[in-house]
Scaffold this motif. Sequence first.
Motif, short mmCIF file in Angstrom:
data_model
loop_
_atom_site.label_atom_id
_atom_site.label_comp_id
_atom_site.label_asym_id
_atom_site.label_seq_id
_atom_site.Cartn_x
_atom_site.Cartn_y
_atom_site.Cartn_z
N SER A 11 0.53 -0.88 -0.23
CA SER A 11 0.25 -0.22 -0.25
C SER A 11 1.40 1.04 -0.19
O SER A 11 2.22 1.01 -0.19
CB SER A 11 -0.94 -0.36 0.99
N HIS A 12 0.47 2.22 -0.83
CA HIS A 12 0.77 3.80 0.12
C HIS A 12 1.18 4.64 0.32
O HIS A 12 1.14 5.59 0.17
CB HIS A 12 1.37 4.16 -1.50
N ILE A 13 -0.49 4.66 1.35
CA ILE A 13 -0.98 5.90 1.54
C ILE A 13 0.41 7.01 2.49
O ILE A 13 0.38 6.73 3.18
CB ILE A 13 -2.57 5.43 3.40
N PRO A 14 -0.39 8.38 2.25
CA PRO A 14 0.78 9.22 2.83
C PRO A 14 1.00 9.09 4.50
O PRO A 14 2.01 9.38 4.56
CB PRO A 14 -0.71 10.26 2.53
N ASP A 58 0.35 7.87 -10.72
CA ASP A 58 0.73 9.46 -9.55
C ASP A 58 -0.97 10.00 -9.57
O ASP A 58 -1.14 9.50 -10.30
CB ASP A 58 0.99 10.64 -10.47
N HIS A 59 -0.25 10.66 -8.43
CA HIS A 59 -1.99 11.03 -7.64
C HIS A 59 -2.02 13.17 -7.59
O HIS A 59 -2.62 13.44 -7.16
CB HIS A 59 -1.58 11.70 -5.96
N GLY A 60 -1.43 13.40 -8.52
CA GLY A 60 -1.47 14.96 -9.64
C GLY A 60 0.01 15.73 -9.11
O GLY A 60 0.32 16.91 -9.47
N ASP A 124 6.40 10.58 -6.59
CA ASP A 124 5.12 11.22 -5.14
C ASP A 124 4.91 10.03 -4.32
O ASP A 124 5.58 8.90 -4.24
CB ASP A 124 3.25 11.46 -5.50
N HIS A 125 3.58 9.86 -2.99
CA HIS A 125 3.75 8.61 -2.27
C HIS A 125 3.10 7.70 -2.51
O HIS A 125 3.70 6.89 -1.90
CB HIS A 125 2.42 9.63 -1.11
N GLY A 126 2.70 7.37 -3.62
CA GLY A 126 2.39 6.07 -4.65
C GLY A 126 3.86 5.63 -4.92
O GLY A 126 3.97 3.76 -4.70
N SER A 192 -9.12 -2.16 -0.53
CA SER A 192 -9.44 -1.56 -0.96
C SER A 192 -9.33 0.03 -0.19
O SER A 192 -9.30 -0.31 0.96
CB SER A 192 -11.09 -2.38 -0.63
N HIS A 193 -10.38 0.98 -0.53
CA HIS A 193 -10.19 2.00 0.28
C HIS A 193 -11.32 2.96 -0.90
O HIS A 193 -10.93 2.93 -2.10
CB HIS A 193 -8.77 2.65 0.19
N GLN A 194 -12.74 4.08 -0.19
CA GLN A 194 -12.63 5.52 -1.01
C GLN A 194 -12.18 6.39 0.08
O GLN A 194 -12.83 6.27 0.92
CB GLN A 194 -14.43 4.91 -0.92
N ILE A 239 -9.55 1.03 -6.92
CA ILE A 239 -9.10 0.63 -8.39
C ILE A 239 -7.98 0.54 -8.19
O ILE A 239 -7.21 -0.37 -9.05
CB ILE A 239 -9.44 1.46 -9.15
N GLU A 240 -7.29 1.11 -7.80
CA GLU A 240 -5.11 1.19 -7.58
C GLU A 240 -4.74 -0.58 -7.63
O GLU A 240 -3.40 -0.65 -8.18
CB GLU A 240 -4.77 2.29 -6.38
N THR A 241 -5.39 -1.19 -6.97
CA THR A 241 -5.20 -2.56 -6.85
C THR A 241 -4.81 -3.29 -8.42
O THR A 241 -4.59 -3.97 -8.47
CB THR A 241 -6.22 -3.74 -6.31
N ILE A 266 -5.88 0.33 7.75
CA ILE A 266 -4.32 2.03 8.20
C ILE A 266 -5.05 3.35 7.02
O ILE A 266 -5.39 2.77 6.53
CB ILE A 266 -2.96 0.95 8.15
N SER A 267 -5.24 4.21 8.28
CA SER A 267 -5.39 4.84 7.40
C SER A 267 -7.16 4.74 7.34
O SER A 267 -7.33 4.03 7.68
CB SER A 267 -4.77 6.07 6.76
N ASN A 268 -7.20 5.26 5.80
CA ASN A 268 -8.29 4.64 5.22
C ASN A 268 -8.35 3.33 4.41
O ASN A 268 -9.08 2.95 4.03
CB ASN A 268 -9.54 5.49 3.89
N THR A 269 -7.44 2.54 4.45
CA THR A 269 -7.17 1.35 3.46
C THR A 269 -7.49 -0.12 4.02
O THR A 269 -6.34 -0.04 5.02
CB THR A 269 -5.37 1.96 2.59
N GLY A 270 -7.22 -1.84 3.49
CA GLY A 270 -7.18 -1.89 3.62
C GLY A 270 -5.31 -2.27 3.26
O GLY A 270 -5.26 -2.72 1.40
C1 DHB Z 1 -4.91 7.04 1.19
C2 DHB Z 1 -4.20 6.27 0.12
C3 DHB Z 1 -4.32 6.59 -0.90
O1 DHB Z 1 -3.71 5.65 -1.93
C4 DHB Z 1 -3.83 7.72 -1.39
O2 DHB Z 1 -3.77 7.41 -1.88
C5 DHB Z 1 -4.36 8.88 -0.28
C6 DHB Z 1 -4.48 8.38 1.15
C7 DHB Z 1 -5.82 6.87 2.87
O3 DHB Z 1 -6.18 5.75 2.69
O4 DHB Z 1 -5.62 7.78 3.72
#
Ligand code: DHB
Length: 280
Positions: A11-14, A58-60, A124-126, A192-194, A239-241, A266-270
């Motif tokens: 995963s790559h969450i910031p 890339d996220h921007g 970036d963080h990804g 998964s995350h939204q 969809i990143e998966t 972890i944060s908003n993510t599995g």
């Molecule tokens: C989170 C996950 C992401 O893939 C991202 O790009 C930014 C934030 C999150 O779970 O916090």
Amino acid sequence: MARIIGGVTSSHIPAVGNAIANNQTQEPYWKRFFDGYKPAQAWLSEKKPDVAIVVYNDHGLNFFLDKVPTFALGCADTYHNDDEGWALKPVAPFKGDAQFSWHIAESLIQQEFDICTCQEMKVDHGFVNPIRALYGTHEVWPVTTIPLAVNTVQHPVPSALRCYKLGQALRQAVESYPEDLRVVVFGTGGLSHQLQGERAGLIDVEFDLDCMEKIANDPQWMTRFSNSEIMRRAGTEGIETIMWLVMRGALQSNVKVVHKHYHVPISNTGAGVLVLENYG
Ligand code: DHB
Ligand code: FE
């Protein structure tokens, strides 16, 4: 000849970069998540790949929404990280291998993957956070990197099947390079995350666990889902998966599962860590 020794997912969450930068990795919230990286770190330090091809989105930072390539390959000798507005200090630049990148670009295009080639690419963080989680933070990074960006941000994004086929073409590209390089492929992002809208916070543990199992042992399973089906189950950012399938397509059909770890939330993510090794 260059060869692919295996693949790793992350995963790559910031917030991961923040936890590392602020020495929080052993705090109760983070400990189990980071413990899940230890066998992957050990595998990498034992196998010592020369090059990591990092499949990320890339996220921007490098591509804004006005110009988004579906697939973009870094073709530079250096890649810089930059401020993404998280108050995190950019990490040291990453060493690339432009010659190897151009070989990969040429081979991919011959195989009808008409990727965008980037002689400058900010990462970036990804890209950065999986490397930090897998190697620790360094002033001189212990591995040469090649960024391979997949658009998972602005629709239409490529299908799971297309990503898997890109991985197969990537394997062919690597294995036709004459230098003796040991290559690892990182599939990053997910699970998964939204992050916004009415379903913000959505996580589907069952789908995540299925993805981890099937990507290791039956990757065709995931290539049969449409992007809408993946987003319905895994959330819009889930969809990143599909990027894991680029990594998986680059490996042999049967692989050794060296390590598997899932942590949620972890944060908003599995978050899943898989280490898959090619036989021989
Ligand atoms: C989170 C996950 C992401 O893939 C991202 O790009 C930014 C934030 C999150 O779970 O916090
Ligand atoms: Fe993301």
